[in-house]
Design an enzyme around this catalytic site. Structure first.
Site, PDB file in Angstrom:
ATOM      1  N   CYS A 185       0.862  -1.182   0.000  1.00 44.66           N
ATOM      2  CA  CYS A 185       0.000   0.000   0.000  1.00 44.66           C
ATOM      3  C   CYS A 185       0.900   1.233   0.000  1.00 44.66           C
ATOM      4  CB  CYS A 185      -0.893  -0.004   1.243  1.00 44.66           C
ATOM      5  SG  CYS A 185      -1.859   1.491   1.371  1.00 44.66           S
TER       6      CYS A 185
ATOM      7  N   ILE B 211       0.638  -5.806  -9.698  1.00 44.63           N
ATOM      8  CA  ILE B 211       1.214  -4.790  -8.847  1.00 44.63           C
ATOM      9  C   ILE B 211       0.133  -4.106  -7.989  1.00 44.63           C
ATOM     10  CG2 ILE B 211       3.103  -4.195 -10.402  1.00 44.63           C
ATOM     11  CD1 ILE B 211       1.423  -1.854 -11.482  1.00 44.63           C
TER      12      ILE B 211
HETATM   13  C1  FMN Z   1     -10.010   2.264  -3.877  1.00 50.57           C
HETATM   14  C2  FMN Z   1      -8.930   1.229  -3.867  1.00 50.57           C
HETATM   15  C3  FMN Z   1      -8.640   0.566  -2.688  1.00 50.57           C
HETATM   16  C4  FMN Z   1      -7.631  -0.401  -2.654  1.00 50.57           C
HETATM   17  N1  FMN Z   1      -7.376  -1.044  -1.487  1.00 50.57           N
HETATM   18  C5  FMN Z   1      -6.414  -2.015  -1.450  1.00 50.57           C
HETATM   19  C6  FMN Z   1      -6.184  -2.758  -0.257  1.00 50.57           C
HETATM   20  O1  FMN Z   1      -6.841  -2.598   0.777  1.00 50.57           O
HETATM   21  N2  FMN Z   1      -5.188  -3.697  -0.279  1.00 50.57           N
HETATM   22  C7  FMN Z   1      -4.428  -3.952  -1.404  1.00 50.57           C
HETATM   23  O2  FMN Z   1      -3.553  -4.821  -1.354  1.00 50.57           O
HETATM   24  N3  FMN Z   1      -4.655  -3.279  -2.551  1.00 50.57           N
HETATM   25  C8  FMN Z   1      -5.620  -2.326  -2.595  1.00 50.57           C
HETATM   26  N4  FMN Z   1      -5.867  -1.654  -3.780  1.00 50.57           N
HETATM   27  C9  FMN Z   1      -5.047  -1.967  -4.972  1.00 50.57           C
HETATM   28  C10 FMN Z   1      -5.760  -2.946  -5.912  1.00 50.57           C
HETATM   29  O3  FMN Z   1      -5.996  -4.202  -5.286  1.00 50.57           O
HETATM   30  C11 FMN Z   1      -4.936  -3.173  -7.202  1.00 50.57           C
HETATM   31  O4  FMN Z   1      -3.668  -3.722  -6.871  1.00 50.57           O
HETATM   32  C12 FMN Z   1      -4.706  -1.893  -7.980  1.00 50.57           C
HETATM   33  O5  FMN Z   1      -5.858  -1.058  -7.924  1.00 50.57           O
HETATM   34  C13 FMN Z   1      -4.362  -2.153  -9.450  1.00 50.57           C
HETATM   35  O6  FMN Z   1      -5.384  -2.877 -10.110  1.00 50.57           O
HETATM   36  P1  FMN Z   1      -6.565  -2.187 -10.989  1.00 50.57           P
HETATM   37  O7  FMN Z   1      -5.914  -1.262 -11.956  1.00 50.57           O
HETATM   38  O8  FMN Z   1      -7.294  -3.338 -11.618  1.00 50.57           O
HETATM   39  O9  FMN Z   1      -7.429  -1.457 -10.001  1.00 50.57           O
HETATM   40  C14 FMN Z   1      -6.880  -0.682  -3.835  1.00 50.57           C
HETATM   41  C15 FMN Z   1      -7.194  -0.026  -5.020  1.00 50.57           C
HETATM   42  C16 FMN Z   1      -8.205   0.923  -5.063  1.00 50.57           C
HETATM   43  C17 FMN Z   1      -8.519   1.616  -6.362  1.00 50.57           C
END
Ligand code: FMN
Length: 300
Positions: free
Chosen positions: A128, A187
């Site tokens: 994070c 990632i």
């Molecule tokens: C609003 C939001 C909250 C997220 N919360 C977490 C989290 O609690 N733990 C985590 O490992 N990743 C978290 N992520 C990251 C996502 O799991 C993911 O790795 C990242 O958004 C990239 O993928 P995407 O482009 O499909 O969203 C969060 C992403 C977003 C947008």
């Protein structure tokens, strides 16, 4: 749909797409619903030892080609989360417990509780980008990553996934430190910011946030490809996937399965079934018997 089934990170999935941590997964009903609509598994919101409220709003900004967020890891704490997992598991598919902590002992406590709750695997949030003392601060120290992963691997029987950050200079040394895990997840979000030109100040309360959505796909692909090519680790790819073509790129770069987050908001819950249909048509057209035949085929 049998040929979409994959083995990834020590678990079997009927479909290769997994709900990413932090999106529509803070409660059991929404996870169950997404599982029933074509996701092969769901990762929970990251859960810590104690509950946290997260940051004050604004915590999310749309950037045009993605989303910038700094939620601040809001969560109810591990002792208040078992019911949500029980509910999500009613879909009959694997639920993966995402956990965050600042040291190996706390990670172990969380993993043991998640395991008691019945999760199929734990995903360590080592990535994070916006909370002090957690996430990337832990996940950019190879010695600490190694200690956390080996402590968990030596103590719990379910698979351990290590979710890594793109915000590091040397991904190979971090991925190598996590190589005892059953899979590395690549990632998490890419550090960024947005400015309100009328207020003349950063939009997010936390100033910095993490970028997700289609704009980060090339970054994610490069990291998956590099780690698979150089270290041969088992990888679960995530970052900017919203179509079956995006998912195939990640598979061809070396992922065994993939996760979808932000696209749940832009495309809706149907995103998983649409990806599954597209993958099946492609496989039919090109005579591919199982998706795993395509894993890493782009690596040169
Ligand atoms: C609003 C939001 C909250 C997220 N919360 C977490 C989290 O609690 N733990 C985590 O490992 N990743 C978290 N992520 C990251 C996502 O799991 C993911 O790795 C990242 O958004 C990239 O993928 P995407 O482009 O499909 O969203 C969060 C992403 C977003 C947008």
């Amino acid at each position: 749909m049998s040929h979409l089934n994959v083995k990834a990170g020590g678990i079997s999935l009927k479909e290769p797409g997994i709900l990413a941590s932090g999106i529509l997964d803070e409660n059991g009903y929404s996870m169950k619903r997404i599982l029933l609509e074509g996701a092969g598994a769901a990762v929970t919101k990251s859960i810590g030892i104690d509950g946290r409220d997260g940051y004050n709003p604004p915590v999310v900004v749309e950037t045009g080609s993605g989303i910038l967020n700094a939620m601040g890891l809001p969560n109810p704490g591990i002792d208040n989360f078992s019911e949500e997992i029980t509910l999500a598991m009613k879909a009959g598919k694997p639920v993966i417990g995402s956990i965050f902590a600042s040291n190996a002992n706390d990670f172990l406590k969380l993993a043991e509780k998640m395991s008691d709750y019945g999760v199929a695997a734990v995903e360590l949030n080592l990535s994070c980008p916006h909370v002090k003392g957690f996430g990337t601060e832990v996940g950019s120290d190879p010695a600490l990553v190694k200690e956390i992963v080996s402590t968990l691997k030596g103590s719990i029987s379910i698979p351990v996934w290590a979710k890594l950050s793109p915000n590091v200079t040397d991904i190979l040394s971090i991925a190598n430190a996590a190589s005892d895990s059953d899979a590395v997840v690549l990632i998490n979000t890419v550090r960024g910011m947005a400015i309100d030109i009328y207020a003349r100040s950063p939009i997010l309360t936390n100033r910095y946030g993490g970028l997700s959505g289609s704009s980060i796909k090339p970054v994610g692909l490069r990291l998956v490809y590099e780690v698979r090519k150089e270290l041969g680790l088992e990888i679960i790819g995530v970052g900017g996937i919203s179509t079956w073509q995006d998912a195939l790129e990640y598979i061809m770069a070396g992922s065994s399965a993939f996760q979808v987050g932000t696209a749940l908001w832009s495309n809706g819950r149907k995103v998983f079934s649409e990806i599954n249909q597209g993958l099946e048509s492609y496989m039919k057209e090109f005579g591919v018997g199982n998706l795993m035949e395509l894993r890493g085929v782009a690596i040169r």
